[in-house]
Design a protein around this motif. Structure first.
Motif, mmCIF file in Angstrom:
data_model
loop_
_atom_site.group_PDB
_atom_site.id
_atom_site.type_symbol
_atom_site.label_atom_id
_atom_site.label_comp_id
_atom_site.label_asym_id
_atom_site.label_seq_id
_atom_site.Cartn_x
_atom_site.Cartn_y
_atom_site.Cartn_z
ATOM 1 N N GLY A 13 0.798 -1.213 0.000
ATOM 2 C CA GLY A 13 0.000 0.000 0.000
ATOM 3 C C GLY A 13 0.829 1.260 0.000
ATOM 4 O O GLY A 13 0.331 2.345 -0.277
ATOM 5 N N ASN A 97 -3.601 10.034 -5.849
ATOM 6 C CA ASN A 97 -4.416 8.876 -5.474
ATOM 7 C C ASN A 97 -5.444 9.303 -4.433
ATOM 8 O O ASN A 97 -5.333 8.972 -3.261
ATOM 9 C CB ASN A 97 -3.510 7.768 -4.925
ATOM 10 C CG ASN A 97 -4.273 6.470 -4.706
ATOM 11 O OD1 ASN A 97 -5.216 6.159 -5.417
ATOM 12 N ND2 ASN A 97 -3.850 5.709 -3.696
ATOM 13 N N ASP A 99 -8.442 8.421 -3.795
ATOM 14 C CA ASP A 99 -9.264 7.384 -3.191
ATOM 15 C C ASP A 99 -8.412 6.168 -2.875
ATOM 16 O O ASP A 99 -7.440 5.878 -3.549
ATOM 17 C CB ASP A 99 -10.410 6.976 -4.123
ATOM 18 C CG ASP A 99 -9.886 6.464 -5.458
ATOM 19 O OD1 ASP A 99 -9.084 7.177 -6.081
ATOM 20 O OD2 ASP A 99 -10.262 5.357 -5.865
ATOM 21 N N VAL A 100 -8.808 5.453 -1.837
ATOM 22 C CA VAL A 100 -8.008 4.326 -1.360
ATOM 23 C C VAL A 100 -7.910 3.221 -2.405
ATOM 24 O O VAL A 100 -6.899 2.548 -2.534
ATOM 25 C CB VAL A 100 -8.613 3.771 -0.051
ATOM 26 C CG1 VAL A 100 -7.818 2.558 0.437
ATOM 27 C CG2 VAL A 100 -8.633 4.851 1.023
ATOM 28 N N GLY A 101 -8.941 3.035 -3.204
ATOM 29 C CA GLY A 101 -8.980 1.921 -4.133
ATOM 30 C C GLY A 101 -8.341 2.171 -5.484
ATOM 31 O O GLY A 101 -8.536 1.385 -6.411
ATOM 32 N N ASN A 102 -7.583 3.259 -5.637
ATOM 33 C CA ASN A 102 -6.916 3.586 -6.905
ATOM 34 C C ASN A 102 -7.904 3.781 -8.058
ATOM 35 O O ASN A 102 -7.566 3.569 -9.218
ATOM 36 C CB ASN A 102 -5.904 2.496 -7.296
ATOM 37 C CG ASN A 102 -4.729 2.441 -6.334
ATOM 38 O OD1 ASN A 102 -4.109 3.457 -6.045
ATOM 39 N ND2 ASN A 102 -4.440 1.256 -5.822
ATOM 40 N N GLY A 103 -9.124 4.195 -7.734
ATOM 41 C CA GLY A 103 -10.128 4.405 -8.764
ATOM 42 C C GLY A 103 -9.764 5.503 -9.736
ATOM 43 O O GLY A 103 -10.026 5.393 -10.943
ATOM 44 N N TYR A 104 -9.131 6.566 -9.220
ATOM 45 C CA TYR A 104 -8.741 7.690 -10.085
ATOM 46 C C TYR A 104 -7.738 7.244 -11.135
ATOM 47 O O TYR A 104 -7.892 7.519 -12.333
ATOM 48 C CB TYR A 104 -8.172 8.821 -9.226
ATOM 49 C CG TYR A 104 -7.556 9.950 -10.017
ATOM 50 C CD1 TYR A 104 -8.353 10.915 -10.627
ATOM 51 C CD2 TYR A 104 -6.170 10.054 -10.148
ATOM 52 C CE1 TYR A 104 -7.786 11.961 -11.352
ATOM 53 C CE2 TYR A 104 -5.599 11.095 -10.864
ATOM 54 C CZ TYR A 104 -6.414 12.043 -11.463
ATOM 55 O OH TYR A 104 -5.843 13.069 -12.180
ATOM 56 N N THR A 106 -7.138 4.225 -12.190
ATOM 57 C CA THR A 106 -7.758 3.266 -13.098
ATOM 58 C C THR A 106 -8.606 3.975 -14.148
ATOM 59 O O THR A 106 -8.556 3.644 -15.344
ATOM 60 C CB THR A 106 -8.631 2.278 -12.308
ATOM 61 O OG1 THR A 106 -7.820 1.597 -11.341
ATOM 62 C CG2 THR A 106 -9.281 1.268 -13.227
#
Length: 250
Positions: A13, A97, A99-104, A106
């Motif tokens: 992480g 980054n 958001d925690v889930g790397n949505g940006y 992606t």
């Protein structure tokens, strides 16, 4: 310097950069990390503008403008916090980054893939009126978001505040006098505008849907805390000031 050994690798992480001259922990807010990040962003901006001058308003030129505008966004995110809200300054202020889930990350990768696929396999990407509309939207969105951050000053936070800080004041002047959530609306215009500039119709639709859903949920939660922090003062402000974000009152 040597490349980090196995036992020196960061924990899951965490972000770690290795360069020929330095090993940098991305989570460490150090002068070296700031300098390298800013230099890379500046290089991308410079390359993008130079490539645009050489290639003109072509498919490649538009792609270069895209990279330049994305880099300007990240640079201004950090710079605005640095100048007007230094107490909350961190490496995360670059917002690579959010958001925690790397949505940006992606989402940006998917949009780039759509553009390249259209360029290589669908007869090219010829800039047209949609490109110009998207560019204007992106510039307007960037301007609105940066103005929101500058106007809010120490009261601005990249994340929803669940506790009122001592320096947190209700900002109702400037762009906040005409839009309750200018930073969110600005980001929405910027993100969707970039996709329209690239003629990425699929990504533009997905960005609009996902961001719309995200900001509706976020603003509802944020306004609950603002009502708790400021009470009647915020209620009166909300009653007289509208927002383009649907589903959150007036």
């Amino acid at each position: 310097m040597h490349q980090p050994a196995q036992h020196e690798q960061p924990l899951a992480g965490e972000r770690y950069w290795w360069t020929p001259i330095a090993e940098l922990d991305f989570n460490e807010h150090s002068a070296a990390s700031i300098s390298l990040t800013s230099s890379l962003l500046g290089a991308v901006i410079g390359f993008g503008l130079c490539a645009l001058c050489v290639s003109g308003w072509s498919a490649f030129g538009v792609l270069c403008v895209y990279f330049a505008l994305v880099s300007v966004y990240h640079m201004l995110e950090y710079l605005s916090v640095c100048l007007y809200n230094p107490e909350r300054l961190e490496m995360g202020s670059f917002m690579f980054n959010p958001d925690v889930g790397n949505g940006y990350m992606t989402a940006m990768a998917v949009s780039l893939a759509e553009y390249l696929a259209g360029w290589l396999y669908c007869g090219g990407r010829v800039p047209g009126w949609l490109t110009c509309v998207g560019l204007l939207m992106a510039l307007a969105g960037q301007t609105l978001r940066t103005l929101a951050m500058v106007t809010a000053g120490t009261s601005f936070n990249h994340y929803v505040a669940t506790k009122r800080a001592a320096d947190h004041e209700l900002v109702t002047c400037g762009v906040y006098a005409v839009e309750r959530h200018p930073s969110y609306v600005g980001f929405f215009l910027w993100a969707v505008g970039l996709q329209l500039m690239l003629s990425n119709l699929v990504s533009a639709g997905l960005f609009a849907a996902v961001l719309g859903y995200f900001f509706v949920r976020r603003t509802r939660r944020e306004e609950q805390f603002l009502l708790r922090f400021f009470g009647r003062q915020y209620q009166e402000y909300r009653d007289r000031t509208s927002t383009l974000i649907p589903g959150v009152g007036r």
